[in-house]
Design a protein around this motif. Structure first.
Motif, PDB file in Angstrom:
ATOM      1  N   ASP B  73       0.840  -0.972   0.097  1.00 23.20           N
ATOM      2  CA  ASP B  73       0.286   0.098   0.120  1.00 23.20           C
ATOM      3  C   ASP B  73       1.116   1.399   0.341  1.00 23.20           C
ATOM      4  O   ASP B  73       0.369   2.430  -0.586  1.00 23.20           O
ATOM      5  CB  ASP B  73      -0.659  -0.052   1.084  1.00 23.20           C
ATOM      6  CG  ASP B  73      -2.122   1.476   0.794  1.00 23.20           C
ATOM      7  OD1 ASP B  73      -2.744   1.616   1.820  1.00 23.20           O
ATOM      8  OD2 ASP B  73      -2.986   0.848  -0.003  1.00 23.20           O
ATOM      9  N   GLU B  74       1.992   1.224   0.040  1.00 20.62           N
ATOM     10  CA  GLU B  74       3.361   2.468   0.594  1.00 20.62           C
ATOM     11  C   GLU B  74       3.473   2.101  -0.776  1.00 20.62           C
ATOM     12  O   GLU B  74       4.203   4.137  -1.017  1.00 20.62           O
ATOM     13  CB  GLU B  74       4.157   2.355   2.087  1.00 20.62           C
ATOM     14  CG  GLU B  74       3.437   2.455   3.133  1.00 20.62           C
ATOM     15  CD  GLU B  74       4.315   0.718   3.194  1.00 20.62           C
ATOM     16  OE1 GLU B  74       2.310  -0.099   3.531  1.00 20.62           O
ATOM     17  OE2 GLU B  74       4.604   0.404   3.230  1.00 20.62           O
ATOM     18  N   ASN B  75       4.337   1.260  -1.429  1.00 20.76           N
ATOM     19  CA  ASN B  75       5.241   1.835  -2.750  1.00 20.76           C
ATOM     20  C   ASN B  75       4.033   1.660  -3.936  1.00 20.76           C
ATOM     21  O   ASN B  75       4.748   1.343  -5.505  1.00 20.76           O
ATOM     22  CB  ASN B  75       6.121   0.645  -2.924  1.00 20.76           C
ATOM     23  CG  ASN B  75       7.018   0.507  -1.247  1.00 20.76           C
ATOM     24  OD1 ASN B  75       7.202   1.320  -0.897  1.00 20.76           O
ATOM     25  ND2 ASN B  75       7.631  -0.539  -1.155  1.00 20.76           N
ATOM     26  N   ARG B  76       3.090   1.247  -3.717  1.00 20.05           N
ATOM     27  CA  ARG B  76       2.063   1.367  -5.496  1.00 20.05           C
ATOM     28  C   ARG B  76       2.508   2.146  -6.363  1.00 20.05           C
ATOM     29  O   ARG B  76       2.281   3.760  -5.024  1.00 20.05           O
ATOM     30  CB  ARG B  76       0.354   1.076  -5.010  1.00 20.05           C
ATOM     31  CG  ARG B  76      -0.105   2.160  -4.049  1.00 20.05           C
ATOM     32  CD  ARG B  76      -1.764   0.976  -3.760  1.00 20.05           C
ATOM     33  NE  ARG B  76      -2.302   1.744  -3.115  1.00 20.05           N
ATOM     34  CZ  ARG B  76      -3.285   2.620  -3.165  1.00 20.05           C
ATOM     35  NH1 ARG B  76      -3.220   2.872  -4.707  1.00 20.05           N
ATOM     36  NH2 ARG B  76      -3.612   3.639  -2.181  1.00 20.05           N
TER      37      ARG B  76
END
Lengths: 316, 104
Positions: B73-76
């Motif tokens: 969820d942070e790196n998308r």
């Protein structure tokens, strides 16, 4: 005011969720008068975003204050460049002129400043003079990528997309690895509804950067637009790839899967049962629909009814 | 200095003490002219304790681990950078310039 050069993030090919959150936070903080102006400007510059009004407002507030300006040290000139471009985008040509004058005084005879001057001519609408300026800059270094791209932009601004496409094709023969140019070419083709050529451009982008999900998404959309059962089956594959690469959070790709499934079912009505079963992917469709409903329940619960009935119609 | 750091230092001290004991034990065996097959049981126990302490400290001291999955969820990827190399200036926004005055 600290110049936190250690916090300058490296520019990447796409904007991630954490970066977007950080950007929004900083933007709210800076707009409400809290600190962090320089971090915000650095982040906008590194992520290559086009927030011209905010950059202009906050950048010029730093440049107007001589104390803050000298606290920047050598980064003052980068800020000048950034504010000049933002001012041109907002049509504050006086601001842009003063920034460029300051840069000219510091770096006389610089090609980068020469480019900025030609950009200012573009912003003023003097297309002929801008072309001449770029031509003279190209004489000195004929392989300057930025100048070639600006010539394409001039044709685009004059409303001649076919000339822009020609120039861009010639540029890409020399610099085949330039992703921004391929993206721009794809968008130009799309504006002229030349979908097959746009699909080719997106294929090049996917080949060179297969981990960026948004190229897969754009390719899927072009394939879906072209139509035909084969293309829609491919489009469904690329929507599924996008869902995979974004961890299922891209609502557009999920909806794309549902639409593709419905289109395939409609188009293959005349075929026999075995063909239909081979191309249908009922689990994918129902999983995607469930994921969409979950997203809506979380983010827009008052629209849940609407989307549920739409998905139900697509399933039949 | 927080707790994890102290535990780590303690673990390293235990390991070095075990090393020193092993060296002393080898010296003793050389005097008695016997084969050195493995260190005595208490040194092995000390080694295991030192390993556990150092591992625990290494995992807790550095703080929050960052996600490496590209689809977490942070790196998308949320959006692509705006293509500013091909930016054009004759858009409708040029009719509404903001009021900025320059003092330099």
């Amino acid at each position: 005011m600290l110049v936190s050069s250690s916090k300058i993030t490296r520019a990447r090919e796409m904007v991630t969720k954490t970066e977007e959150k950080q950007l929004n936070q900083l933007e709210i903080q800076v707009d409400n008068g809290g600190g962090g102006t320089w971090e915000y400007l650095c982040l906008v510059r590194n992520l290559k975003l086009r927030r011209s009004e905010k950059v202009l407002k906050h950048g010029s507030s730093i440049l107007n204050d001589p104390r803050k300006r000298s606290a920047l040290g050598p980064y003052e000139w980068t800020l000048n460049e950034q504010v000049a471009i933002a001012a041109m985008d907002c049509q504050c040509l006086g601001v842009a002129q003063s920034c460029i004058k300051a840069l000219q005084k510091k770096f006389p005879g610089s090609k980068r400043v020469g480019r900025l001057e030609a950009l200012l001519l573009e912003a003023k609408g003097l297309w002929g003079e801008a072309e001449e300026a770029y031509a003279s800059l190209l004489e000195d270094n004929p392989l300057d990528q930025a100048i070639h791209k600006r010539r394409v932009a001039i044709s685009k601004a004059l409303g001649k997309p076919s000339i822009a496409i020609e120039l861009l094709n010639k540029y890409l023969e020399l610099f085949m690895a330039d992703h921004d140019a391929w993206r721009e070419l794809a968008e130009l083709y799309l504006s002229l509804q030349m979908y097959k050529q746009a699909a080719f451009c997106y294929e090049e982008l996917i080949l060179s950067q297969p981990t960026v999900p948004l190229y897969h998404l754009a390719y899927a959309e072009v394939l879906y637009t072209i139509g035909g059962v084969e293309n829609i089956i491919s489009a469904r594959k690329y929507y599924a790839a996008t869902v995979d690469l974004t961890g299922g959070k891209n609502t557009r790709a999920l909806l794309g899967i549902c639409l593709c499934a419905s289109a395939i079912a409609q188009l293959s009505k005349g075929r026999n049962k075995e063909d239909k079963d081979a191309t249908a992917a009922p689990e994918l469709h129902s999983l995607a629909a469930a994921a969409v409903e979950k997203e809506y329940k979380q983010k827009a619960p008052d629209k849940l009814q609407l989307i549920s009935s739409a998905l139900r119609i697509l399933k039949t | 200095m927080n707790f994890g750091f102290l535990v780590g230092v303690f673990g390293v001290l235990i390991l070095s003490h075990a090393a020193y004991s092993t060296i002393q034990y080898r010296g003793l065996l050389k005097i008695m002219e016997e084969e050195f097959s493995r260190p005595p049981i208490n040194v092995i126990l000390e080694l295991i304790i030192g390993l556990a302490l150092c591992m625990w400290a290494a995992l807790t001291f550095p703080g929050k681990f960052l996600s490496i999955h590209p689809d977490s969820d942070e790196n998308r990827a949320v959006s692509l950078p705006d293509n500013s190399d091909f930016m054009i200036f004759n858009h409708r926004g040029r009719l509404f310039p903001p009021e900025i005055d320059m003092k330099f």
